[in-house]
Design a protein around this motif. Structure first.
Motif, PDB file in Angstrom:
ATOM      1  N   GLU A  55      -5.077   4.787  -4.068  1.00 44.08           N
ATOM      2  CA  GLU A  55      -4.504   5.551  -2.969  1.00 44.08           C
ATOM      3  C   GLU A  55      -2.998   5.647  -3.171  1.00 44.08           C
ATOM      4  O   GLU A  55      -2.385   4.777  -3.794  1.00 44.08           O
ATOM      5  CB  GLU A  55      -4.769   4.877  -1.621  1.00 44.08           C
ATOM      6  N   CYS A  85      -6.334   9.309  -0.903  1.00 46.74           N
ATOM      7  CA  CYS A  85      -7.051   8.942  -2.134  1.00 46.74           C
ATOM      8  C   CYS A  85      -6.703   9.907  -3.260  1.00 46.74           C
ATOM      9  O   CYS A  85      -6.721  11.126  -3.078  1.00 46.74           O
ATOM     10  CB  CYS A  85      -8.553   8.960  -1.905  1.00 46.74           C
ATOM     11  N   CYS A 110     -12.709   5.917  -0.908  1.00 47.65           N
ATOM     12  CA  CYS A 110     -12.042   6.666  -1.974  1.00 47.65           C
ATOM     13  C   CYS A 110     -12.976   6.844  -3.168  1.00 47.65           C
ATOM     14  O   CYS A 110     -13.655   5.893  -3.584  1.00 47.65           O
ATOM     15  CB  CYS A 110     -10.779   5.926  -2.442  1.00 47.65           C
TER      16      CYS A 110
END
Length: 287
Positions: free
Chosen positions: A258, A264, A274
């Protein structure tokens, strides 16, 4: 004056039809009856309804809450989730045939396909619709306000449809690698580096997230490090031993990374986690 209002409504709705149809791959003729339906109204109420987003907007946040202001007070309970709702146009296109769309308001407003959302008001003039979950990124949505709504004075709202597209957030990506992809004549003692074009939370970075291996499949051991609190994220890998000369090596970074804002790098999956970010490149060492 009445003629010009009608003509204005027809023009606005014609371009709305084209925008929605082209955005989801429909033949514009599939929704052609939208113009004639809305042009039947004598009041011009379509133009007086105010929305907090512009019809046709293309950079709407995925966590949007849309405010709707009617020109007059509605009857108690007239504005609710059954007659004010959002649709994902792609879902409409994939779930209904052209014949089925002919039976729907504006050819697309099928309540069964609506996005789960809450509709609220404090004075029966000002309303807001807020999806329970964030909308899809880069998707086209329609706001349907049905013609079943009744004003306090007994008049029927003529109904309207507005469309918008959610924006794709800017995601941090890899700006450069050293060596670069396909580079030849690389020193056997050279460190391997990755530079991103923004700040990335690298706290999850482990040895398993960064791999160097030869064309024959032999993995290279080494020390992995990264620079913290830098405007751009930097990762470096120092091999424990010199690389073999004249050999093609592959480098791969992977992980659910991230950026510092929680975005993400590879987007999010349907469950909100993510997706794994993967980047791979290769180089050839000098003889």
């Amino acid at each position: 004056m009445e003629v010009s209002v009608k003509r204005g409504i027809k023009i606005v709705l014609f371009f709305l039809v084209i925008l929605i149809a082209s955005a989801c791959g429909m033949d514009p003729m599939d929704l052609d009856h939208l113009s004639s339906q809305r042009a039947d109204t004598e009041s011009g109420l379509y133009e007086t309804v105010k929305l907090s987003i512009e019809n046709g907007a293309s950079h709407v946040r995925s966590d949007v809450s849309i405010e709707i202001k009617f020109p007059r007070s509605l009857q108690r309970g007239a504005g609710n989730e059954k007659n004010i709702f959002l649709l994902d146009i792609a879902d409409v296109e994939s779930s209904t045939s052209s014949d089925e769309r002919d039976g729907l308001f504006a050819g697309i407003c099928d309540l069964k396909l609506s996005v789960p959302a809450a509709v609220s008001t404090y004075d029966r003039i000002n309303f807001a619709i807020r999806p329970y979950d964030e909308l899809k990124e880069g998707a086209v949505y329609a706001l349907c306000i049905l013609d079943s709504i009744v004003y306090q004075d007994g008049d029927t709202f003529p109904g309207m449809v507005a469309s918008f597209r959610t924006m794709l957030p800017r995601r941090v990506k890899i700006a450069m690698t050293s060596p670069s992809d396909g580079e030849a004549g690389v020193s056997v003692s050279r460190a391997i580096k990755i530079v991103f074009d923004g700040m990335v939370d690298l706290s999850i970075l482990e040895d398993e997230n960064f791999e160097i291996f030869s064309e024959e499949g032999d993995y290279v051991n080494g020390a992995l490090s990264y620079r913290e609190n830098s405007p751009i994220a930097n990762i470096a890998f120092e091999p424990d031993e010199e690389l073999l000369p004249g050999t093609r090596y592959f480098a791969r970074i992977s992980g659910a990374f991230e950026d510092v804002d929680g975005e993400c790098l590879a987007g999010r999956s349907g469950d909100g986690d993510c997706n794994k970010f993967i980047y791979e490149w290769s180089f050839v060492t000098a003889n």
